[in-house]
Design an enzyme around this catalytic site. Sequence first.
Site, PDB file in Angstrom:
ATOM      1  N   ARG A   1      -3.967  -9.972   4.966  1.00 55.34           N
ATOM      2  CA  ARG A   1      -4.392  -9.984   3.558  1.00 55.34           C
ATOM      3  C   ARG A   1      -3.220  -9.507   2.716  1.00 55.34           C
ATOM      4  NH1 ARG A   1      -6.398  -6.388  -0.003  1.00 55.34           N
ATOM      5  NH2 ARG A   1      -7.982  -7.081  -1.477  1.00 55.34           N
TER       6      ARG A   1
ATOM      7  N   LYS B   1       0.811  -1.222   0.000  1.00 53.94           N
ATOM      8  CA  LYS B   1       0.000   0.000   0.000  1.00 53.94           C
ATOM      9  C   LYS B   1       0.844   1.273   0.000  1.00 53.94           C
ATOM     10  CE  LYS B   1      -4.370  -1.901   1.463  1.00 53.94           C
ATOM     11  NZ  LYS B   1      -5.383  -2.071   2.510  1.00 53.94           N
TER      12      LYS B   1
HETATM   13  C1  7PM Z   1      -5.838   0.098  -5.034  1.00 52.64           C
HETATM   14  C2  7PM Z   1      -5.679   0.553  -3.730  1.00 52.64           C
HETATM   15  C3  7PM Z   1      -6.248  -1.191  -5.282  1.00 52.64           C
HETATM   16  C4  7PM Z   1      -5.959  -0.295  -2.667  1.00 52.64           C
HETATM   17  C5  7PM Z   1      -6.494  -2.032  -4.229  1.00 52.64           C
HETATM   18  C6  7PM Z   1      -6.386  -1.575  -2.919  1.00 52.64           C
HETATM   19  C7  7PM Z   1      -8.303  -4.170   1.975  1.00 52.64           C
HETATM   20  C8  7PM Z   1      -9.404  -4.876   1.510  1.00 52.64           C
HETATM   21  C9  7PM Z   1      -8.479  -3.805  -0.139  1.00 52.64           C
HETATM   22  C10 7PM Z   1      -7.988  -4.204   3.373  1.00 52.64           C
HETATM   23  C11 7PM Z   1      -9.859  -5.675   3.626  1.00 52.64           C
HETATM   24  C12 7PM Z   1      -5.565  -3.532  -1.845  1.00 52.64           C
HETATM   25  C13 7PM Z   1      -6.623  -2.456  -1.750  1.00 52.64           C
HETATM   26  N1  7PM Z   1      -7.742  -3.522   0.938  1.00 52.64           N
HETATM   27  N2  7PM Z   1     -10.171  -5.646   2.323  1.00 52.64           N
HETATM   28  N3  7PM Z   1      -9.505  -4.639   0.188  1.00 52.64           N
HETATM   29  N4  7PM Z   1      -8.805  -4.986   4.149  1.00 52.64           N
HETATM   30  N5  7PM Z   1     -10.612  -6.401   4.471  1.00 52.64           N
HETATM   31  O1  7PM Z   1      -4.404  -3.180  -1.567  1.00 52.64           O
HETATM   32  O2  7PM Z   1      -7.055  -3.582   3.886  1.00 52.64           O
HETATM   33  O3  7PM Z   1      -5.849  -4.648  -2.243  1.00 52.64           O
HETATM   34  S1  7PM Z   1      -8.256  -3.159  -1.720  1.00 52.64           S
END
Ligand code: 7PM
Length: 276
Positions: free
Chosen positions: A255, A221
């Site tokens: 995750r 991230k």
């Molecule tokens: C762009 C920026 C694409 C951020 C994808 C993301 C989480 C989640 C995501 C989290 C839970 C990623 C994120 N992040 N579900 N879905 N917790 N429960 O890095 O931190 O995949 S999307």
Amino acid sequence: MFLNFKHTTLDLTQPCVMGILNVTPDSFSDGGRFNSIEAALKQARQLIADGAAIIDIGGESTRPGAAPVSENEELERVIPVIEAIRRESDIPISIDTSKARIMLSAIRAGANMINDVYALRAEGALDVAAQLDVPVCLMHMQGEPRTMQQSPTYDDLINNIKEFLLSRVQACLAAGIKREHILLDPGFGFGKTPQQNLSLIKHLNQFADFGLPMLVGVSRKSTIGYILSKEVDERIFGSLALTTMAINNGASIIRAHDVAASLDAIKICQALKLAP
Ligand code: 7PM
């Protein structure tokens, strides 16, 4: 602590990894539908081989900054991949969505849990989740994915997030969702500045007060990019450092994109915890 799925149980006494499977047009070279399903399946096999305990499938409706995806589009992306994985593996599958209809179809297609960055606030989501009787992850997010990074403000970060999660837990219980089915996630990267994201991990143990398993997603991230000045594909070591802190502060599920590396970090944390 144990997490009970319909056909299996996940032992959370030791932390585990939820492997990320993005099913988006740009995540795989899109040479037609068959090819993208094949590519997703190949990726899923790798996540399983690397030791993922759960696979989290998302059709990118909830991504920060992402344009909203239509329901039909999200279904067409996600359902064939769930079916394909189910044909060859019993691994628990989590559906990363905020939409009630996607939750319903995904669980019918063989998914085992709901991961909702919107914490079941979308229309119909609470009732569908209760009806489906599967584990749900409730994540904190301030604002909406498209605009949430513009000026996140809190009068008391940790307490504001705790209050939000408490209100969502209460809404879930009132709707008939079992307490044993609820997981909490402070929402690293969702409506928080880099400093606020770091505070979340530093004070993660405060969210353990609920007595519910905590899921945390830090993988690749932008806060890591902010600290290290590194692009998204160079953030693995930074992700592992944060993973270590999250585990030490009580996270049960990480995750992550990099499953094998994350699992190594978790195993070292566990070994250290058991050391004399
Ligand atoms: C762009 C920026 C694409 C951020 C994808 C993301 C989480 C989640 C995501 C989290 C839970 C990623 C994120 N992040 N579900 N879905 N917790 N429960 O890095 O931190 O995949 S999307």
